[in-house]
Motif scaffolding. Sequence first.
Motif, PDB file in Angstrom:
ATOM      1  N   GLY A   7       0.829  -1.187   0.000  1.00 29.08           N
ATOM      2  CA  GLY A   7       0.000   0.000   0.000  1.00 29.08           C
ATOM      3  C   GLY A   7       0.867   1.241   0.000  1.00 29.08           C
ATOM      4  N   GLU A   8       0.337   2.327  -0.520  1.00 27.24           N
ATOM      5  CA  GLU A   8       1.134   3.541  -0.712  1.00 27.24           C
ATOM      6  C   GLU A   8       1.622   4.107   0.616  1.00 27.24           C
ATOM      7  N   LEU A   9       0.743   4.208   1.608  1.00 24.37           N
ATOM      8  CA  LEU A   9       1.122   4.826   2.874  1.00 24.37           C
ATOM      9  C   LEU A   9       2.242   4.051   3.557  1.00 24.37           C
ATOM     10  N   ILE A  10       2.063   2.748   3.726  1.00 22.33           N
ATOM     11  CA  ILE A  10       3.052   1.988   4.478  1.00 22.33           C
ATOM     12  C   ILE A  10       4.384   1.954   3.744  1.00 22.33           C
ATOM     13  N   GLN A  11       4.354   1.832   2.430  1.00 20.43           N
ATOM     14  CA  GLN A  11       5.613   1.764   1.697  1.00 20.43           C
ATOM     15  C   GLN A  11       6.341   3.101   1.706  1.00 20.43           C
ATOM     16  N   GLN A  12       5.593   4.187   1.632  1.00 20.79           N
ATOM     17  CA  GLN A  12       6.226   5.502   1.737  1.00 20.79           C
ATOM     18  C   GLN A  12       6.810   5.718   3.133  1.00 20.79           C
ATOM     19  N   PHE A  13       6.083   5.264   4.160  1.00 23.39           N
ATOM     20  CA  PHE A  13       6.561   5.442   5.526  1.00 23.39           C
ATOM     21  C   PHE A  13       7.782   4.565   5.787  1.00 23.39           C
ATOM     22  N   GLU A  14       7.781   3.353   5.283  1.00 22.84           N
ATOM     23  CA  GLU A  14       8.958   2.491   5.410  1.00 22.84           C
ATOM     24  C   GLU A  14      10.181   3.156   4.783  1.00 22.84           C
ATOM     25  N   GLN A  15      10.006   3.721   3.605  1.00 20.10           N
ATOM     26  CA  GLN A  15      11.138   4.361   2.936  1.00 20.10           C
ATOM     27  C   GLN A  15      11.575   5.626   3.669  1.00 20.10           C
ATOM     28  N   LYS A  16      10.618   6.343   4.241  1.00 15.56           N
ATOM     29  CA  LYS A  16      10.951   7.540   5.012  1.00 15.56           C
ATOM     30  C   LYS A  16      11.837   7.190   6.198  1.00 15.56           C
ATOM     31  N   VAL A  17      11.477   6.142   6.925  1.00 15.70           N
ATOM     32  CA  VAL A  17      12.288   5.715   8.061  1.00 15.70           C
ATOM     33  C   VAL A  17      13.657   5.246   7.581  1.00 15.70           C
ATOM     34  N   ALA A  18      13.691   4.497   6.489  1.00 16.10           N
ATOM     35  CA  ALA A  18      14.972   4.044   5.932  1.00 16.10           C
ATOM     36  C   ALA A  18      15.865   5.230   5.591  1.00 16.10           C
ATOM     37  N   ASP A  19      15.295   6.248   4.966  1.00 13.14           N
ATOM     38  CA  ASP A  19      16.083   7.423   4.564  1.00 13.14           C
ATOM     39  C   ASP A  19      16.611   8.174   5.796  1.00 13.14           C
ATOM     40  N   ILE A  20      15.778   8.318   6.817  1.00  8.86           N
ATOM     41  CA  ILE A  20      16.212   9.006   8.037  1.00  8.86           C
ATOM     42  C   ILE A  20      17.392   8.283   8.674  1.00  8.86           C
ATOM     43  N   LEU A  21      17.376   6.961   8.594  1.00 13.34           N
ATOM     44  CA  LEU A  21      18.427   6.161   9.216  1.00 13.34           C
ATOM     45  C   LEU A  21      19.610   5.895   8.276  1.00 13.34           C
ATOM     46  N   GLY A  22      19.458   6.243   7.013  1.00  9.43           N
ATOM     47  CA  GLY A  22      20.569   6.076   6.075  1.00  9.43           C
ATOM     48  C   GLY A  22      20.698   4.680   5.499  1.00  9.43           C
ATOM     49  N   PHE A  23      19.567   3.962   5.369  1.00 11.41           N
ATOM     50  CA  PHE A  23      19.594   2.609   4.824  1.00 11.41           C
ATOM     51  C   PHE A  23      18.823   2.535   3.513  1.00 11.41           C
ATOM     52  N   GLU A  24      19.069   1.472   2.774  1.00 11.19           N
ATOM     53  CA  GLU A  24      18.365   1.266   1.513  1.00 11.19           C
ATOM     54  C   GLU A  24      16.875   1.048   1.728  1.00 11.19           C
ATOM     55  N   SER A  25      16.544   0.330   2.783  1.00 11.00           N
ATOM     56  CA  SER A  25      15.191  -0.177   2.915  1.00 11.00           C
ATOM     57  C   SER A  25      14.806  -0.298   4.382  1.00 11.00           C
ATOM     58  N   ALA A  26      13.510  -0.311   4.639  1.00 13.78           N
ATOM     59  CA  ALA A  26      12.980  -0.627   5.968  1.00 13.78           C
ATOM     60  C   ALA A  26      11.688  -1.391   5.773  1.00 13.78           C
ATOM     61  N   VAL A  27      11.379  -2.256   6.735  1.00 13.29           N
ATOM     62  CA  VAL A  27      10.158  -3.052   6.657  1.00 13.29           C
ATOM     63  C   VAL A  27       9.449  -3.019   7.998  1.00 13.29           C
ATOM     64  N   PHE A  28       8.127  -2.909   7.955  1.00 12.32           N
ATOM     65  CA  PHE A  28       7.304  -2.908   9.153  1.00 12.32           C
ATOM     66  C   PHE A  28       7.229  -4.304   9.743  1.00 12.32           C
ATOM     67  N   CYS A  29       7.206  -4.387  11.071  1.00 13.15           N
ATOM     68  CA  CYS A  29       6.927  -5.644  11.770  1.00 13.15           C
ATOM     69  C   CYS A  29       5.970  -5.337  12.916  1.00 13.15           C
TER      70      CYS A  29
END
Length: 359
Positions: free
Chosen positions: A46-68
């Motif tokens: 979904g658009e919201l969760i995938q955008q939020f995952e990427q936002k967290v990844a960018d803040i932390l300096g990583f390629e990717s992030a995934v919700f758990c």
Amino acid sequence: MTDAELLKQCHTVLPGHRPRSPAEMFAAMAAWCEANDVAHDVYGDGELIQQFEQKVADILGFESAVFCITGTMTQVTALRLACEDRGSTLAALHPTSHILVHERSNYQLLGHFHALMAGDRHRPFTSADLAAIPDKLGAVALEIPMREIGGQAPSWDELEAIKQHCRERGAHLHMDGARLWEAATAYGRTPKEIAAGFDSVYVSLYKGIGGLGGAMLAGSRKFTARAAEWFRREGGNVIHRSPYVIAAAMQFDERLAAMPSYFRRTEWLYEVLRDFPSIRVNPAQPQANMLHLHLPVSCERALEIRNDVARDHKTWLFGRAFHGALPDTSVIELYVGDNLLDMADADVRQALALLASAL
């Protein structure tokens, strides 16, 4: 009367953020969804969760992030995959690691990895503590800051030394960043700078952020994709993540922006506590917007004092209390959030005076 009932009667609450009732939280979520045209995800698509995952990844300096769905599932899964990648089932953890203290031996009973304790339980471990472990390590987990010892964190130089040691040793370095946002101001660094040199980072979506629950795991795209597959296998594949993501996303920026204010209020609180010598503070200087207060009474007596003050003065001093190392001593935890930030200075002093008087 239960703790929850006592707390509800109090007009003055020291620790944490003001909790929203379900009605308040759901109304705020509904309004935010309406304003942002939010749709449910379906199994994480979904658009919201995938955008939020990427936002967290960018803040932390990583390629990717995934919700758990939980940090408990997130961390042991990440460490197991890390150990597989490095060819060793041994993971070094601090003696007060959440995994060891609060997760009912899940890493052991479920066969995730074998844990080795590194360092002294009253201090963050050091690169020298890791070097003293002769075995081949698959992974090292470092909590920043460390809740069970009052929010302590390694010095910046020591943190860099730990990163270098793990890199040279070939061990996967994982951060338990449940309260990473809280440590950034004390370090004078961005979350990305702190996370640089780690191979993976877990962050909470509800502790300092104030969401309903959930976590994020950041790392390489390949690593988070493998973790996501294991979250499914472990029962974490809820059909809609949207309630947890919305509850965090709608206040995420505001909470991060407030962290410096919480830390400055913590520094002020340390100065006020100098006037109450019966209350000992750990750490000696704030390293996050949380701290432990060491009291010269038993844990049972500390809770009696808390409840008496709540009943008689409608003031809630603290939530968590546990036994100190010495007889008839105890330790309580304070998280400096919206409550202390918004409270008048005189009211804070009065609350501490009530505690000190009862001691």
